[in-house]
Design a protein around this motif. Structure first.
Motif, short mmCIF file in Angstrom:
data_model
loop_
_atom_site.label_atom_id
_atom_site.label_comp_id
_atom_site.label_asym_id
_atom_site.label_seq_id
_atom_site.Cartn_x
_atom_site.Cartn_y
_atom_site.Cartn_z
N GLY A 217 5.43 4.44 -0.48
CA GLY A 217 5.65 3.09 -0.94
C GLY A 217 4.70 2.12 -0.31
O GLY A 217 3.51 2.39 -0.14
N THR A 218 5.25 0.99 0.09
CA THR A 218 4.42 -0.06 0.62
C THR A 218 3.67 0.38 1.88
O THR A 218 2.54 -0.05 2.11
N ALA A 219 4.31 1.23 2.66
CA ALA A 219 3.68 1.62 3.91
C ALA A 219 2.41 2.41 3.68
O ALA A 219 1.51 2.41 4.50
N ALA A 220 2.33 3.07 2.55
CA ALA A 220 1.14 3.88 2.30
C ALA A 220 0.02 3.08 1.66
O ALA A 220 -1.07 3.60 1.47
N LEU A 221 0.31 1.82 1.35
CA LEU A 221 -0.71 1.03 0.65
C LEU A 221 -1.98 0.89 1.47
O LEU A 221 -3.09 1.04 0.93
N ALA A 222 -1.81 0.62 2.75
CA ALA A 222 -2.99 0.42 3.58
C ALA A 222 -3.83 1.69 3.62
O ALA A 222 -5.06 1.64 3.50
N GLY A 223 -3.17 2.82 3.74
CA GLY A 223 -3.90 4.08 3.73
C GLY A 223 -4.57 4.33 2.39
O GLY A 223 -5.69 4.85 2.33
N LEU A 224 -3.89 3.92 1.35
CA LEU A 224 -4.45 4.09 0.01
C LEU A 224 -5.74 3.29 -0.12
O LEU A 224 -6.75 3.77 -0.67
N LEU A 225 -5.71 2.08 0.39
CA LEU A 225 -6.90 1.25 0.28
C LEU A 225 -8.03 1.79 1.14
O LEU A 225 -9.20 1.80 0.72
N ALA A 226 -7.67 2.23 2.34
CA ALA A 226 -8.71 2.81 3.19
C ALA A 226 -9.31 4.03 2.52
O ALA A 226 -10.52 4.28 2.61
N CYS A 227 -8.46 4.78 1.86
CA CYS A 227 -8.95 5.96 1.15
C CYS A 227 -9.91 5.54 0.04
O CYS A 227 -10.93 6.18 -0.20
N ARG A 228 -9.61 4.46 -0.61
CA ARG A 228 -10.46 4.06 -1.73
C ARG A 228 -11.76 3.43 -1.25
O ARG A 228 -12.83 3.71 -1.77
N TRP A 229 -11.64 2.59 -0.25
CA TRP A 229 -12.82 1.85 0.16
C TRP A 229 -13.75 2.66 1.05
O TRP A 229 -14.95 2.58 0.95
N TYR A 230 -13.16 3.40 1.94
CA TYR A 230 -13.98 4.07 2.94
C TYR A 230 -13.90 5.58 2.86
O TYR A 230 -14.49 6.28 3.67
N GLY A 231 -13.13 6.10 1.94
CA GLY A 231 -13.01 7.54 1.87
C GLY A 231 -12.24 8.15 3.01
O GLY A 231 -12.35 9.35 3.26
N THR A 232 -11.45 7.35 3.68
CA THR A 232 -10.65 7.90 4.77
C THR A 232 -9.57 8.82 4.18
O THR A 232 -8.84 8.40 3.30
N PRO A 233 -9.50 10.03 4.63
CA PRO A 233 -8.45 10.90 4.08
C PRO A 233 -7.06 10.36 4.43
O PRO A 233 -6.85 9.82 5.50
N LEU A 234 -6.17 10.55 3.49
CA LEU A 234 -4.82 10.01 3.65
C LEU A 234 -3.84 11.17 3.77
O LEU A 234 -3.81 12.06 2.92
N LEU A 235 -3.09 11.15 4.81
CA LEU A 235 -2.02 12.12 5.00
C LEU A 235 -0.70 11.37 4.89
O LEU A 235 -0.50 10.35 5.55
N LEU A 236 0.15 11.84 4.03
CA LEU A 236 1.40 11.13 3.77
C LEU A 236 2.56 11.99 4.24
O LEU A 236 2.71 13.13 3.81
N THR A 237 3.34 11.45 5.13
CA THR A 237 4.54 12.14 5.58
C THR A 237 5.75 11.36 5.11
O THR A 237 5.86 10.17 5.37
N GLU A 238 6.61 12.03 4.40
CA GLU A 238 7.82 11.37 3.95
C GLU A 238 9.02 12.22 4.33
O GLU A 238 9.17 13.33 3.83
N HIS A 239 9.81 11.72 5.21
CA HIS A 239 11.03 12.46 5.54
C HIS A 239 12.12 12.14 4.53
O HIS A 239 12.80 13.01 4.04
N GLY A 240 12.28 10.88 4.27
CA GLY A 240 13.13 10.51 3.14
C GLY A 240 12.21 9.88 2.11
O GLY A 240 11.46 8.96 2.42
N VAL A 241 12.23 10.39 0.93
CA VAL A 241 11.28 9.89 -0.06
C VAL A 241 11.59 8.43 -0.34
O VAL A 241 12.72 8.05 -0.60
N ARG A 242 10.55 7.64 -0.23
CA ARG A 242 10.73 6.19 -0.37
C ARG A 242 11.30 5.83 -1.74
O ARG A 242 12.15 4.97 -1.88
N LEU A 243 10.82 6.52 -2.73
CA LEU A 243 11.29 6.23 -4.08
C LEU A 243 12.78 6.51 -4.21
O LEU A 243 13.53 5.76 -4.84
#
Lengths: 654, 580
Positions: A217-243
């Protein structure tokens, strides 16, 4: 979040920067616990409260001009259209098969494969709108104000009225539009944060080698943007699915008085779904915390080859002594009366409505009828250790210290104080019920073998109280651990009981079956009789109890230790970084314009320290800032780099 | 999807591949709301044998010795509990809407009042102990093949999957780990809840249907009809203990998501009439009623101002001149200090922190300047035009006492009108279906509120003038006060709705115009700049000194009101305040 803290401490050779989003004032007041020394930077940003004033970054980011406003409207139109448009019918005859008989469906059709192409354009529109807004917010301040402005409302309205829009959205009223715009502004706040830095400056997310978002969700947005702008790989950990949490909260909201109407909930749910899909599509790896989270992620489009289940690890150390001791003294006889402990049931956990202690008490009446000298000890703990399902998530009462990081996962739909109050009410009600069901016996009637105060067979205690200094003592107090939750996320107390080599009787909720894996009894939830039968069968059979306990401990030590989780993440970090092409960061010193080559750097080169042949490592080690351990971020404003905001762990492991 | 406390849940556990439905015990497992022990019949006779089966070890680890024991309970005590239910549940007849729902689907439920559905409205507020749905054992599916090696008893004989006929009533009887049915029991059957009509509970056979989803639908009706997405139903079902295994085993679905999709499609959505607007204004009304004393706060500046004039008038004449000046200064400060909390009442609707407070303060300062001009500007302009002012000329202490008193009292109608506008427009917000509709509804409201204030102002001025000066005010004084008051009211409205910048621009422009007039006149005395003073002289000679503040204030007020008519009719001006 406790497991984040463990991860930070466990991966001491990586350098971390923490970007946290907070959901409420209480989280910010709670402050931070001592941060380990490898945390170089902590940034906090609120997702609550009024929108940040525009002129904060006015120096480098001018406000919206005419052109920006036009761009904003174009981007927001895309985003709104994607959010407001209903999904095309994905499986038209989805449920028709149930009544019509037919054989049982194949257990697992891959739902991802069924993702039709018709969904793609919507996802593309969402992505283009989202990233367009992000680009705007990166250059210019004023995105929050623009999201609340009249043109944004107009766009939202026309998107709701457009053909093909969600059915609920058609009936949206102006108040609903306002509420949606307000919530969207909050959810998109990470876009306007100044966490991203610029490539080559060696600061912010641009300089990170890996973004580890601890929550979707919102918490992953920053990582998403970094992934798009700088190609930073994004690792997503969800213990309880935000959705899923969003939908649970939304469903709970639906019956709350004065809650948002169906249009608001529909639009927000749609936004969350699109965001989750986009996140899952971009993430390099996704690590769900249990099988249920994994299923949700798969259903929302996470590719299976990028899913790795990593169980949240717990520290087995405090329970070693109890776990290695045989639960009952040998030679006490195998009969059903072997020692007080053998006849004592223990329930451990935070007391709350989701724990369904009422069922447990009713079950205990049955147990008492069969086994009059049985005892039940209800031992309350302070706070949930892990984010879980609906049981654990709203009970954010004791989020002290690093618990602030727990805010990453969401955007503040839970009524925190209300949850605390209802938990207190529930505890009082349970005590009343226990007093009624089990009136205190006259003194002396059953003095022998009674360890509970007051003579009642049911006692309510707290960890840290007299006789129970630690959590391990709580589990050691009984021969059988009962978990009676009606809803459950990842059952922490069950894992702890397994560490203690205790036989368990659990209700079938959440990840219980997955955690237990055959080393304990599972009964249906909200069924006192089943619970009683299960408990009785184990209470009468100490040998079986010991057998189950030993098996449980073996299983827990293999799967749920802290070490297992940390090692899993260590490997995942290195693997993700090695897949990504080398970026011309400052440390690498590569020539600008060089074509990035995958696998150009071995994963080991990301480790700090002197690495022969790689001056990058040396540079990074020399560049490392003095760690600001145990200092809250706002306590040291002299370092301008520390005054930044937001939400998830970015890892900077050079 | 709240866990409903106090509901009775039975269990019905089928098994893969083709599940029979085993009846189960029925107990009160209420939450906090229902802590009464039902019938105190705690003495359940455990008549069944817990079966043992290996729980699903899906997480990869080899199942260690000991194996999983899955205990499923048995029916047998359902009757007395259900009789209790029947006596407790007051309304068992089918009401119109629910009847329609029960027959709308493809359900083969018997029509004769067999589905317990209380009306939708009453179910929202029901107390758990009163109308909790009763669940009862469900009839076993007749077509269920038993797994090999498992003697499946019928429902009446204790529905336990027991191995090799060891169906003796021994709860503790352990089965050997190698009993033949083990592998078939590897999948733990899933739980679901089956509602049954309480009146039918004493009857031995609850209605049977070939559609298990129908029963699920009835159980989770509220969840389904309120859901906005199938995933919401999926989350709710999972929270109620139905997961993929249950979906596969009992409902013949691939997973819980497709089951939720079917429910989403089959259950009609709840009617779209939004209840929130009905509850929200009432809450607000309650709040305002509680704050009625607070609403008298805007009168405080006027009262203080009147007290100040009374004190000044009652001072003995032989006191030194500094005393009235000191009293006047102290009184002015007190009045201005009282204005601030009064205005905050009107500013509350807007999210305060989103505005830079500087603009608000700037607008307030501009208004103070305008007030100063209204008090002494005419005198100063006349003096300037007449070649003065003389070095030893003192401004009259209370040249026009009615003006400050009127403006101090005008705070009250301004605040009340602003609050009225905010409240009424918010109600229209909830009622209107579109932005254009909203604008159409708010525009007359804005006009009405402004007119109300515009009427209240001259009345207050006339009253104050009659009280203080003994004669009605001149038309010029009335116009000046009205212009100034309207300008302040417009800036208050704009500030309250987040347009403090516009308010600042409007008031500052008026201040600048008046200041320019005051500067031009002495500047015209400089050689070569004589033309600067001509327009002022012309205007003053034509319409008098009062025309300067009147024109400046009226033009600015008109501009601000026009702007307000444009922006305040937009919905974005009425964003609710951030709650946290």
């Amino acid at each position: 979040m406790v497991w984040c803290d463990r991860l930070l401490r466990g991966l001491g050779n990586h350098e971390f920067e923490i970007y946290a989003l907070t959901r409420g004032a209480r989280q910010e007041e709670a402050g931070w616990c001592d941060l380990p020394r490898n945390v170089a930077r902590v940034c906090v940003a609120p997702l609550w409260g009024p929108a940040p004033a525009a002129p904060e970054g006015a120096a480098d980011r001018p406000g919206f001009g005419r052109k920006e406003r036009r761009d904003f409207e174009a981007c927001f139109r895309e985003l709104a259209a994607a959010v407001c448009t209903a999904d095309p019918e994905r499986r038209p005859a989805a449920g028709a098969g149930s009544g019509a008989g037919g054989g049982p469906a194949a257990p697992y059709d891959p739902p991802v494969a069924a993702e039709p192409r018709a969904v793609r354009p919507l996802a593309d529109r969402f992505a283009s709108g989202l990233y367009g807004l992000a680009d705007l917010a990166r250059e210019h301040a004023g995105l929050p104000a623009a999201l609340r402005s009249e043109p944004a409302l107009r766009i939202l309205e026309s998107a709701c009225r457009a053909p093909g829009a969600l059915r609920a959205a058609h009936s949206a009223r102006v108040a609903d539009l306002l509420a949606v715009a307000d919530r969207l502004e909050r959810a998109l706040r990470p876009l306007s944060l100044d966490w991203y830095g610029a490539p080559g400056t060696g600061s912010g997310l641009a300089a990170a080698d890996l973004c580890h978002a601890v929550g979707g969700g919102t918490a992953a947005l920053a990582g998403l943007l970094a992934c798009r702008w700088y190609g930073t790989p994004l690792l997503l950990t969800e213990h309880g699915v935000r959705l899923r949490e969003h939908h649970l909260a939304s469903a709970a909201d639906a019956v709350a008085p004065g809650a948002a109407g169906a249009p608001v909930r529909a639009l927000l749910a749609s936004f969350q779904l699109r965001l989750a899909r986009e996140t899952y599509a971009r993430a390099g790896l996704i690590t769900p915390g249990d099988a249920r989270a994994r299923r949700w992620q798969e259903h929302c489009g996470a590719p299976r080859d990028r899913l790795r289940t990593v169980y949240p690890g717990l520290d087995a150390g405090p329970f070693r002594e109890v776990g290695e001791k045989p639960p009952e003294p040998r030679g006490a006889g195998a009969g059903p009366g072997a020692g007080v402990r053998g006849r004592t049931l223990v329930w451990v956990g935070p007391v709350g409505p989701a724990n369904d202690l009422v069922t447990l008490l009713h079950a205990f009446t049955e147990i008492r009828a069969e086994m009059p000298d049985a005892r039940l000890r209800v031992i309350g703990t302070a706070a949930p250790g892990l984010p879980g399902g609906p049981g654990a998530a709203p009970a954010g009462t004791g989020t002290g210290g690093l618990g602030s990081l727990g805010g990453l996962g969401g955007s503040g739909e839970y009524g925190g104080p209300a949850g605390a109050e209802s938990a207190a009410d529930y505890a009082a009600a349970v005590r009343t019920l226990a007093a009624r069901l089990f009136p205190p016996e006259p003194p002396g009637a059953r003095a022998l073998g009674t360890r509970t105060p007051g003579g009642s067979p049911v006692s309510f205690e707290e960890v840290g109280g007299p006789g129970l200094p630690t959590l391990a003592d709580a589990y050691a107090a009984g021969g059988l651990v009962v978990l009676s939750s009606s809803t459950e996320g990842f059952p922490v107390s069950l894992v702890e009981a397994m560490f203690c080599a205790r036989a368990t009787v659990s209700t079938d909720a959440g990840a219980v079956r997955e955690v237990l894996g055959g080393t304990g009894l599972v009964v249906p939830p909200r069924d006192p009789h089943a619970l009683a039968v299960g408990c009785l069968s184990l209470l009468r059979d100490p040998a079986r109890r010991a057998r189950l306990g030993a098996a449980a401990r073996a299983r827990a030590l293999e799967l749920f230790t802290e070490r297992q989780a940390v090692e899993a993440f260590r490997g995942i970090y290195l693997e993700l970084m090695s897949y990504w092409p080398e970026r011309d960061g400052a440390a690498a010193g590569a020539a600008a314009g060089a074509v990035p080559a995958p696998f150009a750097r071995p994963p080991e080169s990301h480790l700090p320290g002197a690495w022969p042949g790689s001056d990058g490592g040396v540079t990074a080690a020399a560049r490392r800032r003095p760690p600001s351990a145990s200092v809250p971020s706002w306590a040291g404003p002299d370092d301008p780099a520390l005054a930044a905001p937001s939400g998830h762990g970015a890892e900077d492991a050079r | 999807m709240s866990e409903r406390p106090g509901s009775r849940h039975g269990s019905d556990r089928p098994e893969r591949p083709a599940p029979p439905r085993w009846p189960s015990a029925d107990h009160t497992t209420g939450g906090a709301g229902d802590l009464a022990v039902p019938g105190v019949d705690g003495s359940f006779a455990p008549g069944g044998v817990p079966s043992e089966s290996s729980a699903d070890s899906s997480s990869g680890s080899a199942s260690p010795a000991g194996g999983a024991r899955v205990v499923w309970p048995e029916a047998g005590q359902a009757d007395d509990v259900d009789a209790l239910d029947a006596s407790r549940v007051p309304a068992v007849e089918q009401t119109g809407p629910m009847r329609a729902r029960a027959t709308a689907g493809s359900s083969p439920w018997p029509a004769a009042g067999s589905v317990l559905r209380t009306p939708a409205r009453s179910r929202k507020r029901r107390r758990p102990a009163e109308t909790a749905p009763a669940y009862a054992p469900h009839a076993p599916a007749p077509h269920a093949p038993a797994p090999p090696g498992v003697a499946r008893p019928t429902a009446g004989a204790g529905p336990w999957p027991v191995a090799g006929g060891t169906g003796a009533a021994q709860p503790g009887a352990a089965l050997p780990d190698s009993w033949p049915g083990r592998s078939d029991m590897a999948e733990v059957p899933e739980v679901s809840k089956v509602p049954v009509h309480p009146a039918a509970a004493p009857a031995p056979e609850p209605p049977r249907t070939a559609d298990p989803v129908r029963q699920l639908m009835d159980t989770h009706w509220e969840l389904c009809e309120r859901a906005v997405h199938p995933l919401e139903i999926a989350a709710g079902l999972e929270a109620h203990g139905i997961d993929d295994r249950g979906a596969v085993a009992r409902f013949r679905h691939r997973d819980v998501f497709s089951l939720a999709e079917e429910l989403y499609v089959r259950v009609p959505r709840a009617e779209d009439a939004p209840p929130p607007p009905a509850t929200a204004p009432s809450a607000r009304n309650r709040g305002t009623r509680a704050r009625t004393p607070l609403l008298l706060l805007p009168l405080l500046p006027g009262v203080l101002c009147a007290l100040l004039f009374a004190a000044l008038a009652s001072l003995p004449a032989d006191l030194p001149a500094a005393v009235p000046v000191a009293v006047g200064a102290a009184g002015t400060v007190a009045v201005l200090a009282a204005v601030r909390p009064a205005l905050r009442l009107a500013l509350r609707p807007a999210p305060q922190d989103t505005r830079p407070p500087g603009r608000t303060w700037g607008a307030a300062l501009s208004c103070c300047c305008l007030l100063g001009y209204a008090l002494y500007g005419d005198w100063l302009l006349a003096a300037l035009l007449g070649g003065g002012p003389e070095p030893d000329a003192f401004a009259p202490v209370a040249a026009r006492p009615a003006v400050p008193l009127t403006l101090a009292y005008a705070v009250a109608p301004a605040v009340w009108c602003a609050r009225l506008f905010a409240r009424r427009s918010r109600r229209r917000l909830a009622e209107s279906r579109g932005l254009a509709d909203f604008a159409r509804r708010v525009r007359p409201l804005l006009g009405a509120v402004t007119a109300l204030f515009a009427v209240a102002l001259p009345l207050a001025h006339t009253a104050a003038a009659l009280a203080l000066e003994g004669r009605p005010p001149t038309a010029g004084a009335l116009a000046g006060t009205a212009a100034l008051g309207l300008l302040g009211f417009a800036s208050l409205l704009l500030t309250a709705h987040g347009f403090a910048g516009a308010a600042l621009v409007g008031t500052a422009t008026a201040v600048a115009a008046e200041a320019a007039v005051l500067v031009c006149v002495p500047a015209a005395r400089l050689p070569g700049l004589g033309a600067l003073g001509r327009p002022v002289e012309l205007v003053v000679s034509a319409w008098g000194t009062a025309s300067v503040p009147v024109s400046a204030g009226a033009l600015a007020a008109l501009a601000l009101l026009t702007y307000a008519c444009r922006v305040l009719t937009g919905a974005s001006a009425h964003h609710l305040r951030a709650e946290h």
